[in-house]
Write a protein that holds these residues in place. Sequence first.
Motif, PDB file in Angstrom:
ATOM      1  N   THR A  93     -56.423  60.024 145.621  1.00  0.00           N
ATOM      2  CA  THR A  93     -55.982  58.628 145.764  1.00  0.00           C
ATOM      3  C   THR A  93     -54.635  58.480 146.454  1.00  0.00           C
ATOM      4  O   THR A  93     -54.315  57.400 146.940  1.00  0.00           O
ATOM      5  CB  THR A  93     -55.887  57.954 144.381  1.00  0.00           C
ATOM      6  OG1 THR A  93     -54.895  58.635 143.586  1.00  0.00           O
ATOM      7  CG2 THR A  93     -57.223  57.979 143.664  1.00  0.00           C
ATOM      8  N   GLY A  94     -53.835  59.556 146.479  1.00  0.00           N
ATOM      9  CA  GLY A  94     -52.486  59.458 147.031  1.00  0.00           C
ATOM     10  C   GLY A  94     -51.528  58.743 146.111  1.00  0.00           C
ATOM     11  O   GLY A  94     -50.410  58.380 146.509  1.00  0.00           O
ATOM     12  N   LYS A  95     -51.925  58.545 144.862  1.00  0.00           N
ATOM     13  CA  LYS A  95     -51.073  57.881 143.872  1.00  0.00           C
ATOM     14  C   LYS A  95     -50.641  58.866 142.787  1.00  0.00           C
ATOM     15  O   LYS A  95     -51.345  59.841 142.507  1.00  0.00           O
ATOM     16  CB  LYS A  95     -51.832  56.713 143.215  1.00  0.00           C
ATOM     17  CG  LYS A  95     -52.276  55.618 144.178  1.00  0.00           C
ATOM     18  CD  LYS A  95     -53.043  54.530 143.435  1.00  0.00           C
ATOM     19  CE  LYS A  95     -53.582  53.476 144.402  1.00  0.00           C
ATOM     20  NZ  LYS A  95     -52.520  52.708 145.039  1.00  0.00           N
ATOM     21  N   THR A  96     -49.515  58.596 142.176  1.00  0.00           N
ATOM     22  CA  THR A  96     -49.090  59.382 141.031  1.00  0.00           C
ATOM     23  C   THR A  96     -49.962  59.035 139.837  1.00  0.00           C
ATOM     24  O   THR A  96     -50.202  57.858 139.560  1.00  0.00           O
ATOM     25  CB  THR A  96     -47.616  59.084 140.683  1.00  0.00           C
ATOM     26  OG1 THR A  96     -46.791  59.411 141.803  1.00  0.00           O
ATOM     27  CG2 THR A  96     -47.172  59.882 139.467  1.00  0.00           C
ATOM     28  N   VAL A  97     -50.457  60.058 139.144  1.00  0.00           N
ATOM     29  CA  VAL A  97     -51.258  59.828 137.942  1.00  0.00           C
ATOM     30  C   VAL A  97     -50.448  60.298 136.732  1.00  0.00           C
ATOM     31  O   VAL A  97     -50.096  61.474 136.629  1.00  0.00           O
ATOM     32  CB  VAL A  97     -52.599  60.568 138.002  1.00  0.00           C
ATOM     33  CG1 VAL A  97     -53.385  60.366 136.700  1.00  0.00           C
ATOM     34  CG2 VAL A  97     -53.429  60.071 139.192  1.00  0.00           C
ATOM     35  N   VAL A  98     -50.128  59.359 135.862  1.00  0.00           N
ATOM     36  CA  VAL A  98     -49.351  59.656 134.656  1.00  0.00           C
ATOM     37  C   VAL A  98     -50.321  59.903 133.506  1.00  0.00           C
ATOM     38  O   VAL A  98     -51.016  58.989 133.059  1.00  0.00           O
ATOM     39  CB  VAL A  98     -48.399  58.490 134.312  1.00  0.00           C
ATOM     40  CG1 VAL A  98     -47.609  58.817 133.046  1.00  0.00           C
ATOM     41  CG2 VAL A  98     -47.469  58.202 135.478  1.00  0.00           C
ATOM     42  N   LEU A  99     -50.389  61.149 133.043  1.00  0.00           N
ATOM     43  CA  LEU A  99     -51.303  61.517 131.967  1.00  0.00           C
ATOM     44  C   LEU A  99     -50.591  61.474 130.624  1.00  0.00           C
ATOM     45  O   LEU A  99     -49.509  62.032 130.452  1.00  0.00           O
ATOM     46  CB  LEU A  99     -51.857  62.919 132.194  1.00  0.00           C
ATOM     47  CG  LEU A  99     -52.685  63.519 131.048  1.00  0.00           C
ATOM     48  CD1 LEU A  99     -53.962  62.713 130.815  1.00  0.00           C
ATOM     49  CD2 LEU A  99     -53.004  64.984 131.315  1.00  0.00           C
ATOM     50  N   GLU A 100     -51.226  60.812 129.654  1.00  0.00           N
ATOM     51  CA  GLU A 100     -50.766  60.841 128.264  1.00  0.00           C
ATOM     52  C   GLU A 100     -51.876  61.492 127.445  1.00  0.00           C
ATOM     53  O   GLU A 100     -52.902  60.871 127.178  1.00  0.00           O
ATOM     54  CB  GLU A 100     -50.468  59.429 127.765  1.00  0.00           C
ATOM     55  CG  GLU A 100     -49.323  58.759 128.517  1.00  0.00           C
ATOM     56  CD  GLU A 100     -49.019  57.370 128.005  1.00  0.00           C
ATOM     57  OE1 GLU A 100     -48.198  57.258 127.061  1.00  0.00           O
ATOM     58  OE2 GLU A 100     -49.604  56.406 128.521  1.00  0.00           O
ATOM     59  N   ASN A 101     -51.669  62.744 127.085  1.00  0.00           N
ATOM     60  CA  ASN A 101     -52.689  63.509 126.370  1.00  0.00           C
ATOM     61  C   ASN A 101     -52.412  63.428 124.872  1.00  0.00           C
ATOM     62  O   ASN A 101     -51.438  63.969 124.369  1.00  0.00           O
ATOM     63  CB  ASN A 101     -52.678  64.968 126.829  1.00  0.00           C
ATOM     64  CG  ASN A 101     -53.863  65.744 126.275  1.00  0.00           C
ATOM     65  OD1 ASN A 101     -54.343  65.494 125.175  1.00  0.00           O
ATOM     66  ND2 ASN A 101     -54.342  66.699 127.050  1.00  0.00           N
ATOM     67  N   GLU A 102     -53.304  62.721 124.157  1.00  0.00           N
ATOM     68  CA  GLU A 102     -53.150  62.531 122.710  1.00  0.00           C
ATOM     69  C   GLU A 102     -54.239  63.275 121.941  1.00  0.00           C
ATOM     70  O   GLU A 102     -54.699  62.815 120.904  1.00  0.00           O
ATOM     71  CB  GLU A 102     -53.187  61.034 122.376  1.00  0.00           C
ATOM     72  CG  GLU A 102     -52.037  60.224 122.956  1.00  0.00           C
ATOM     73  CD  GLU A 102     -50.700  60.551 122.311  1.00  0.00           C
ATOM     74  OE1 GLU A 102     -50.698  61.189 121.231  1.00  0.00           O
ATOM     75  OE2 GLU A 102     -49.662  60.176 122.879  1.00  0.00           O
ATOM     76  N   GLY A 103     -54.652  64.426 122.470  1.00  0.00           N
ATOM     77  CA  GLY A 103     -55.653  65.228 121.770  1.00  0.00           C
ATOM     78  C   GLY A 103     -55.097  65.783 120.472  1.00  0.00           C
ATOM     79  O   GLY A 103     -53.948  66.235 120.412  1.00  0.00           O
ATOM     80  N   ILE A 104     -55.905  65.744 119.402  1.00  0.00           N
ATOM     81  CA  ILE A 104     -55.484  66.190 118.071  1.00  0.00           C
ATOM     82  C   ILE A 104     -56.481  67.239 117.570  1.00  0.00           C
ATOM     83  O   ILE A 104     -57.676  66.944 117.417  1.00  0.00           O
ATOM     84  CB  ILE A 104     -55.415  65.010 117.082  1.00  0.00           C
ATOM     85  CG1 ILE A 104     -54.424  63.959 117.586  1.00  0.00           C
ATOM     86  CG2 ILE A 104     -55.024  65.497 115.688  1.00  0.00           C
ATOM     87  CD1 ILE A 104     -54.443  62.665 116.778  1.00  0.00           C
ATOM     88  N   LEU A 105     -56.007  68.430 117.315  1.00  0.00           N
ATOM     89  CA  LEU A 105     -56.884  69.508 116.857  1.00  0.00           C
ATOM     90  C   LEU A 105     -57.556  69.131 115.538  1.00  0.00           C
ATOM     91  O   LEU A 105     -56.891  68.692 114.599  1.00  0.00           O
ATOM     92  CB  LEU A 105     -56.099  70.806 116.683  1.00  0.00           C
ATOM     93  CG  LEU A 105     -55.361  71.370 117.909  1.00  0.00           C
ATOM     94  CD1 LEU A 105     -54.738  72.719 117.579  1.00  0.00           C
ATOM     95  CD2 LEU A 105     -56.299  71.502 119.094  1.00  0.00           C
ATOM     96  N   GLY A 106     -58.873  69.300 115.470  1.00  0.00           N
ATOM     97  CA  GLY A 106     -59.595  69.117 114.220  1.00  0.00           C
ATOM     98  C   GLY A 106     -59.961  67.694 113.857  1.00  0.00           C
ATOM     99  O   GLY A 106     -60.592  67.473 112.820  1.00  0.00           O
ATOM    100  N   ILE A 107     -59.593  66.713 114.683  1.00  0.00           N
ATOM    101  CA  ILE A 107     -59.841  65.324 114.297  1.00  0.00           C
ATOM    102  C   ILE A 107     -61.331  64.979 114.430  1.00  0.00           C
ATOM    103  O   ILE A 107     -62.011  65.438 115.345  1.00  0.00           O
ATOM    104  CB  ILE A 107     -58.982  64.346 115.135  1.00  0.00           C
ATOM    105  CG1 ILE A 107     -58.923  62.982 114.453  1.00  0.00           C
ATOM    106  CG2 ILE A 107     -59.512  64.225 116.566  1.00  0.00           C
ATOM    107  CD1 ILE A 107     -57.844  62.065 115.015  1.00  0.00           C
TER     108      ILE A 107
END
Length: 272
Positions: A93-107
């Motif tokens: 896309t040529g755009k900055t992608v801001v990732l917010e990773n909220e993965g929680i082990l075992g949920i």
Amino acid sequence: MKRLFKYTISIVIAAVIAVSLWLYYPTYQIQQMKEEAAPTSAQAALSYVDYFSNVDKESLNHLAIGDSIIAGFGSENEESFVDYFSRRLEEQTGKTVVLENEGILGINSTNLNTLVQTGKFDEQIKRADLITINVGGNDILETLYQGDYKNVVANFDSMRETFIKNLTAMTDRIKKENPSATIVFLEMYNPLKPSHDLYKVADQLLPKWNVKIYEVAHKYNHSIVLETTKVINGHHLQYLAPDGVHPNALGYEALSKQMLEQLKKKPFVEAV
């Protein structure tokens, strides 16, 4: 005697048909929903990647919520497929992608739904252009740990019902907070070797689980299902970590490629 024989044959045939429908109809349903989502010539001009490229924003926000697959557990470099995918989307896309990773082990799905309903992710949801969700594996594993595979089979329908209620509820909440966000759900995959005693059982049950994910995605605008079973299955065991359950770095990278491929092909249209 002839009447009894005919009656017995009829019962056997009816039983075979019932079992076949129980086992194979979900696979047929999934294929039908995939075909319904296929682009027409008029729609094919604008894919999801095209949409993200053209949106009037300098950056895109990608929120990922869910379990250890989202967190990237099993990866040698501690990166999940959402990390790889976000970089690939930047390139496309040529755009900055801001990732917010909220993965929680075992949920599990109940606990993730509770977090969504109590507003833990509200601010992130509101600013997200793309939301990736994976949950459900721990619903099954918790039941497995309470007994054995027979316990999973016996409780499969109730587990699935709880899971789908949770997935629907959290999707409702997400769409209420951000109706325009694109949501990507993940299929459940079978990590067992074909030689494993339970491989066939898992392979028969998974479509019954996954079809419910497709039904949820089908209800909402701008929602798709990542075909993880194309990537991680009994023929691609090289994508699994040593624990035999989670993807390794190669597996996560392969999932990211599959996600990008689908978003490049799928038309950006309203749901039916």
